[in-house]
Design a protein around this motif. Sequence first.
Motif, PDB file in Angstrom:
ATOM      1  N   PHE A   1      -7.513  13.329  -0.866  1.00 19.90           N
ATOM      2  CA  PHE A   1      -6.922  14.066   0.258  1.00 19.90           C
ATOM      3  C   PHE A   1      -5.826  15.017  -0.211  1.00 19.90           C
ATOM      4  O   PHE A   1      -5.575  16.043   0.412  1.00 19.90           O
TER       5      PHE A   1
ATOM      6  N   GLN B   1       0.814  -1.222   0.000  1.00 16.46           N
ATOM      7  CA  GLN B   1       0.000   0.000   0.000  1.00 16.46           C
ATOM      8  C   GLN B   1       0.849   1.276   0.000  1.00 16.46           C
ATOM      9  O   GLN B   1       0.427   2.312  -0.493  1.00 16.46           O
ATOM     10  N   SER B   2       2.074   1.182   0.534  1.00 12.54           N
ATOM     11  CA  SER B   2       2.950   2.345   0.563  1.00 12.54           C
ATOM     12  C   SER B   2       3.214   2.907  -0.832  1.00 12.54           C
ATOM     13  O   SER B   2       3.585   4.066  -0.979  1.00 12.54           O
TER      14      SER B   2
ATOM     15  N   GLY C   1       5.285  13.103  -1.608  1.00 17.00           N
ATOM     16  CA  GLY C   1       3.920  13.382  -1.185  1.00 17.00           C
ATOM     17  C   GLY C   1       3.172  13.998  -2.366  1.00 17.00           C
ATOM     18  O   GLY C   1       3.615  13.894  -3.513  1.00 17.00           O
TER      19      GLY C   1
ATOM     20  N   CYS D   1       1.222  16.866   6.153  1.00 16.78           N
ATOM     21  CA  CYS D   1       2.159  15.739   6.097  1.00 16.78           C
ATOM     22  C   CYS D   1       3.540  16.096   6.658  1.00 16.78           C
ATOM     23  O   CYS D   1       4.392  15.222   6.811  1.00 16.78           O
TER      24      CYS D   1
ATOM     25  N   SER E   1       1.014   9.031   5.425  1.00 18.82           N
ATOM     26  CA  SER E   1       1.146   9.296   3.995  1.00 18.82           C
ATOM     27  C   SER E   1       2.131   8.320   3.360  1.00 18.82           C
ATOM     28  O   SER E   1       1.905   7.803   2.258  1.00 18.82           O
ATOM     29  N   LEU E   2       3.208   8.053   4.066  1.00 22.10           N
ATOM     30  CA  LEU E   2       4.229   7.111   3.583  1.00 22.10           C
ATOM     31  C   LEU E   2       3.669   5.687   3.502  1.00 22.10           C
ATOM     32  O   LEU E   2       4.114   4.874   2.698  1.00 22.10           O
ATOM     33  N   GLU E   3       2.682   5.396   4.309  1.00 26.57           N
ATOM     34  CA  GLU E   3       2.056   4.069   4.268  1.00 26.57           C
ATOM     35  C   GLU E   3       0.935   3.987   3.230  1.00 26.57           C
ATOM     36  O   GLU E   3       0.236   2.979   3.134  1.00 26.57           O
ATOM     37  N   GLY E   4       0.728   5.084   2.483  1.00 25.47           N
ATOM     38  CA  GLY E   4      -0.292   5.063   1.437  1.00 25.47           C
ATOM     39  C   GLY E   4      -1.684   5.375   1.942  1.00 25.47           C
ATOM     40  O   GLY E   4      -2.682   4.915   1.404  1.00 25.47           O
ATOM     41  N   ARG E   5      -1.747   6.179   3.014  1.00 31.14           N
ATOM     42  CA  ARG E   5      -3.049   6.564   3.576  1.00 31.14           C
ATOM     43  C   ARG E   5      -3.253   8.064   3.428  1.00 31.14           C
ATOM     44  O   ARG E   5      -2.359   8.791   3.029  1.00 31.14           O
ATOM     45  N   ARG E   6      -4.459   8.516   3.807  1.00 32.36           N
ATOM     46  CA  ARG E   6      -4.705   9.951   3.908  1.00 32.36           C
ATOM     47  C   ARG E   6      -3.747  10.497   4.960  1.00 32.36           C
ATOM     48  O   ARG E   6      -3.496   9.858   5.976  1.00 32.36           O
ATOM     49  N   GLY E   7      -3.234  11.682   4.717  1.00 33.25           N
ATOM     50  CA  GLY E   7      -2.225  12.224   5.623  1.00 33.25           C
ATOM     51  C   GLY E   7      -2.810  12.845   6.871  1.00 33.25           C
ATOM     52  O   GLY E   7      -2.626  14.035   7.132  1.00 33.25           O
ATOM     53  N   GLU E   8      -3.510  12.039   7.638  1.00 34.99           N
ATOM     54  CA  GLU E   8      -4.079  12.549   8.894  1.00 34.99           C
ATOM     55  C   GLU E   8      -3.161  12.170  10.051  1.00 34.99           C
ATOM     56  O   GLU E   8      -2.569  11.093  10.037  1.00 34.99           O
TER      57      GLU E   8
END
Lengths: 156, 419
Positions: free
Chosen positions: A65, A23-24, B161, B167, B176-183
């Motif tokens: 996002f 996923q990264s 990014g 972030c 963000s580095l894990e591929g998620r929304r940067g919360e």
Amino acid sequence: MFVFTSEEKNKIEKIVGRYPVKQSALLPLLTLVQRRDGYVSPEAMEAIGKELELSPAYVQSVMSFYTMYHAQPTGKYIILFCHNISCQLNGADELLKYTAKKLGTDVGGTTTDKKFTLHQEECLAACCGGPMMRINDTFYENLTREKVDQILDSLP
Amino acid sequence: MQILFKNIDRKGLANIDIYEKQGGYQSLKKAFAKKPEEIIEIVKASGLRGRGGAGFPAGLKWSFLAKDVFPRYLACNADESEPGTCKDRELLEKNPHLLIEGIVATCYACQIETAYIYFRGEFQHASDLMDKAIEEAHKKGYLGKNIMGSGLDLDLYTHLGAGAYICGEESALLNSLEGRRGEPRLKPPFPAVEGLYGQPTVINNVETLCAVPWIVNEGGEKYAAIGTEKSKGTKLVSVSGHVKKPGNYEIVLGMPVREIIFDLAGGIREDNRLKAFIPGGSSVPMLTADKVDVGYDYESLQEAGSMLGSGALIVMDHTVNVVEVTLRLAYFYMHESCGKCTPCREGTRWMWQILGKIQTGEGVGAQVDKLLDICDNMSFKCFCPLGDAAVGPVASSIKYFRSDYDELIKKLEGDKVAT
């Protein structure tokens, strides 16, 4: 129909290999598509999801996002015009208006010939050279009307 | 005193051969001759503090890593997005090997085998240059397997990014580095215990890591001898706004702000009068001109009512309407609020709306008090530091320049009566 070329497939494999968790690679893959097509279509989101074992909905939720990904086609050149404090203090507002008028588009819009998309942008870390803009990957600093004319007119 | 900017304008410094000729990568020999924990002690003794904004002691941060838990990761924060700040970009573009050297030494000290440099999305150019530098470093054996016979294996990757100020907050960066929304994530656990992929993680700013090679070469005490009692070493300051010579300057911590503005940056444009300055990036309170003799170090700026932050000195002359500047910053924080917590998501929007009303003449006096009320309701109540950052410019602009607000409101009300 959205497809990755075999060259891109190799690149994707290399990118995914950098991380212990697939996923990264999501942001790097979105960037890859964005740079190729100028935007990320729903089909592209699905293709990226397939590569990384993520649902298209999840890909979209992450993508939405970040401001640098576009869900709609953009112009050949994306202009990010900084309007934050250091540039504001040096006349960015007036120059942004001038640029929009010159291109004949609103801020946030794309020219009718699909050549330029103009965005007002938050700080781009070129504060000592304000006013500034970024066109695709290039930073242009210490802008004046004359410089804006010269830069925009010289782009093929 | 040049530690970070030594040779910075030397042509071709980004090339590894030229970097080596300037003494580059020498600190690794010294580092590898010592035990990892000795390097941590050297950096602790140096007093080096995080240069990204929080100013937390770097060596101490490393010593918090969960004991005997592996793998560990390093994430270098190159998400430079704080308005007014452009010093990391100069380091990244002109001297990428300095950062790589600092990262290798840090990874040896912290026993890390995988490191990432998280660039803000707009730094594609800097990231491309870094990729090239990483390739060069691999070829020379400064990265990869068993680096210089030390037994350290290290892979270093760049990661881009895509346009989100949040972030730069360390836990949002990890997401963000894990591929998620940067919360941002709830802390604790802190990244040193549970960071990237749930593993112990070191996160440091570009400038912090770039100071490590000098410290390893010259010793912690020598670094600690530079600066003030508590603010050690040198700091890059981005001077922007109404100065004659805007630019990044390396200063010894403690230098009076007056010298930075009037000597290094050439003074105020058109010899105008200094009205206000923001010492550490848009997130810290602005100060009035009479504070210009304050020392540029962590403690003195705090005593003066502000913070050193990321080291961005934004200078405003007497022509500035403080309300207009504050409105722009309020817009910025509203735009960049991630929306995760209510006080920040709603508070930043309300502040922007009220400031907008004040500027267009719809606001009356009580609106300023309402702004202060919102500031109060946001301070220390938001999920992450972005909320407090958003309060900084608004609260300080009212505290020090209430007359600007009153004058503007009075003028616009007068205009209304006249029409």
